[in-house]
Design a protein around this motif. Structure first.
Motif, PDB file in Angstrom:
ATOM      1  N   ARG A  69       0.810  -1.212   0.000  1.00  0.00           N
ATOM      2  CA  ARG A  69       0.000   0.000   0.000  1.00  0.00           C
ATOM      3  C   ARG A  69       0.852   1.273   0.000  1.00  0.00           C
ATOM      4  N   ARG A  70       1.942   1.262   0.750  1.00  0.00           N
ATOM      5  CA  ARG A  70       2.797   2.452   0.806  1.00  0.00           C
ATOM      6  C   ARG A  70       3.720   2.583  -0.393  1.00  0.00           C
ATOM      7  N   SER A  71       4.063   1.460  -1.016  1.00  0.00           N
ATOM      8  CA  SER A  71       5.029   1.509  -2.114  1.00  0.00           C
ATOM      9  C   SER A  71       4.360   1.425  -3.482  1.00  0.00           C
ATOM     10  N   ARG A  72       3.040   1.514  -3.518  1.00  0.00           N
ATOM     11  CA  ARG A  72       2.309   1.357  -4.780  1.00  0.00           C
ATOM     12  C   ARG A  72       2.589   2.532  -5.712  1.00  0.00           C
ATOM     13  N   PRO A  73       3.038   2.246  -6.950  1.00  0.00           N
ATOM     14  CA  PRO A  73       3.251   3.343  -7.906  1.00  0.00           C
ATOM     15  C   PRO A  73       1.910   3.920  -8.362  1.00  0.00           C
ATOM     16  N   ARG A  74       1.951   5.146  -8.814  1.00  0.00           N
ATOM     17  CA  ARG A  74       0.726   5.807  -9.283  1.00  0.00           C
ATOM     18  C   ARG A  74       0.184   5.096 -10.520  1.00  0.00           C
ATOM     19  N   PHE A  75      -1.128   5.208 -10.730  1.00  0.00           N
ATOM     20  CA  PHE A  75      -1.791   4.510 -11.829  1.00  0.00           C
ATOM     21  C   PHE A  75      -1.216   4.879 -13.192  1.00  0.00           C
ATOM     22  N   PRO A  76      -1.032   6.172 -13.520  1.00  0.00           N
ATOM     23  CA  PRO A  76      -0.513   6.479 -14.871  1.00  0.00           C
ATOM     24  C   PRO A  76       0.856   5.862 -15.142  1.00  0.00           C
ATOM     25  N   VAL A  77       1.717   5.853 -14.144  1.00  0.00           N
ATOM     26  CA  VAL A  77       3.051   5.269 -14.307  1.00  0.00           C
ATOM     27  C   VAL A  77       2.930   3.762 -14.519  1.00  0.00           C
ATOM     28  N   THR A  78       2.109   3.117 -13.703  1.00  0.00           N
ATOM     29  CA  THR A  78       1.922   1.672 -13.820  1.00  0.00           C
ATOM     30  C   THR A  78       1.292   1.314 -15.160  1.00  0.00           C
ATOM     31  N   THR A 109      10.555   4.651 -10.774  1.00  0.00           N
ATOM     32  CA  THR A 109       9.908   4.865  -9.480  1.00  0.00           C
ATOM     33  C   THR A 109      10.933   4.615  -8.374  1.00  0.00           C
ATOM     34  N   PRO A 110      10.610   5.001  -7.151  1.00  0.00           N
ATOM     35  CA  PRO A 110      11.550   4.733  -6.052  1.00  0.00           C
ATOM     36  C   PRO A 110      11.560   3.271  -5.599  1.00  0.00           C
ATOM     37  N   LEU A 111      10.720   2.438  -6.178  1.00  0.00           N
ATOM     38  CA  LEU A 111      10.685   1.024  -5.806  1.00  0.00           C
ATOM     39  C   LEU A 111      11.895   0.288  -6.351  1.00  0.00           C
ATOM     40  N   GLY A 112      12.187  -0.842  -5.773  1.00  0.00           N
ATOM     41  CA  GLY A 112      13.293  -1.659  -6.243  1.00  0.00           C
ATOM     42  C   GLY A 112      12.869  -2.607  -7.342  1.00  0.00           C
ATOM     43  N   GLY A 113      13.826  -3.009  -8.160  1.00  0.00           N
ATOM     44  CA  GLY A 113      13.549  -3.923  -9.252  1.00  0.00           C
ATOM     45  C   GLY A 113      13.182  -5.309  -8.775  1.00  0.00           C
ATOM     46  N   ALA A 114      13.743  -5.750  -7.643  1.00  0.00           N
ATOM     47  CA  ALA A 114      13.433  -7.084  -7.131  1.00  0.00           C
ATOM     48  C   ALA A 114      11.971  -7.175  -6.711  1.00  0.00           C
ATOM     49  N   ALA A 115      11.482  -6.149  -6.039  1.00  0.00           N
ATOM     50  CA  ALA A 115      10.071  -6.136  -5.630  1.00  0.00           C
ATOM     51  C   ALA A 115       9.167  -6.108  -6.857  1.00  0.00           C
ATOM     52  N   ALA A 116       9.550  -5.328  -7.856  1.00  0.00           N
ATOM     53  CA  ALA A 116       8.746  -5.257  -9.077  1.00  0.00           C
ATOM     54  C   ALA A 116       8.756  -6.592  -9.806  1.00  0.00           C
ATOM     55  N   LEU A 117       9.906  -7.241  -9.880  1.00  0.00           N
ATOM     56  CA  LEU A 117       9.984  -8.546 -10.534  1.00  0.00           C
ATOM     57  C   LEU A 117       9.150  -9.580  -9.780  1.00  0.00           C
ATOM     58  N   ALA A 118       9.134  -9.472  -8.461  1.00  0.00           N
ATOM     59  CA  ALA A 118       8.306 -10.386  -7.671  1.00  0.00           C
ATOM     60  C   ALA A 118       6.829 -10.197  -7.995  1.00  0.00           C
ATOM     61  N   THR A 119       6.388  -8.953  -8.149  1.00  0.00           N
ATOM     62  CA  THR A 119       4.978  -8.724  -8.481  1.00  0.00           C
ATOM     63  C   THR A 119       4.653  -9.255  -9.878  1.00  0.00           C
TER      64      THR A 119
END
Length: 135
Positions: A69-78, A109-119
């Motif tokens: 919930r805190r690390s969710r990227p904004r809708f347009p970016v996603t 985004t400020p998120l990490g690539g590992a977390a994004a790859l996991a999603t």
């Protein structure tokens, strides 16, 4: 604009696009194509494009919900990143759009690539389970 024309990646994209266009239209009989386009029913494009757009919005919301919930990227970016990833998967082999999405999340985004790859991996697992459930 002039700076973009000096970029070798722009010219590489133009060459690849021209080659793909050549491969796509070689052997096409132009009078048959014109006749087919003249008799096409274009009214079906509107609902089909609306369904495609709604499907992409739903996929974006699904993927976005997999982030915390805190690390969710904004809708347009996603939405943009999802569309680029799907385009890359359609153009290149080996589903390269999926790691591309993780890389784009990591760089945009400020998120990490590992977390994004996991999603992305969880999303693909959900897709597989849905296909199995439908079968």
């Amino acid at each position: 604009m002039r700076a973009a024309l000096r970029n070798p990646r722009v010219w590489l994209g133009v060459v690849v696009s021209a080659a793909a266009l050549f491969v796509a239209v070689r052997g096409v009989r132009w009078p048959d194509l014109v006749a087919a386009l003249a008799t096409a029913r274009y009214g079906y494009l509107v609902p089909s494009l609306a369904c495609i757009a709604l499907g992409q919005v739903a996929r974006t919301l699904r993927w976005q919900s997999l982030f915390g919930r805190r690390s969710r990227p904004r809708f347009p970016v996603t939405f943009d990143i999802l569309n680029v990833g799907y385009m890359v998967s359609n153009v290149f082999p080996l589903r390269l759009g999926d790691p591309m999405r993780a890389w784009l999340i990591d760089t945009r985004t400020p998120l990490g690539g590992a977390a994004a790859l996991a999603t992305v991996m969880v999303e693909r697992a959900i897709d597989l389970l849905m296909v199995l459930a439908l079968l």
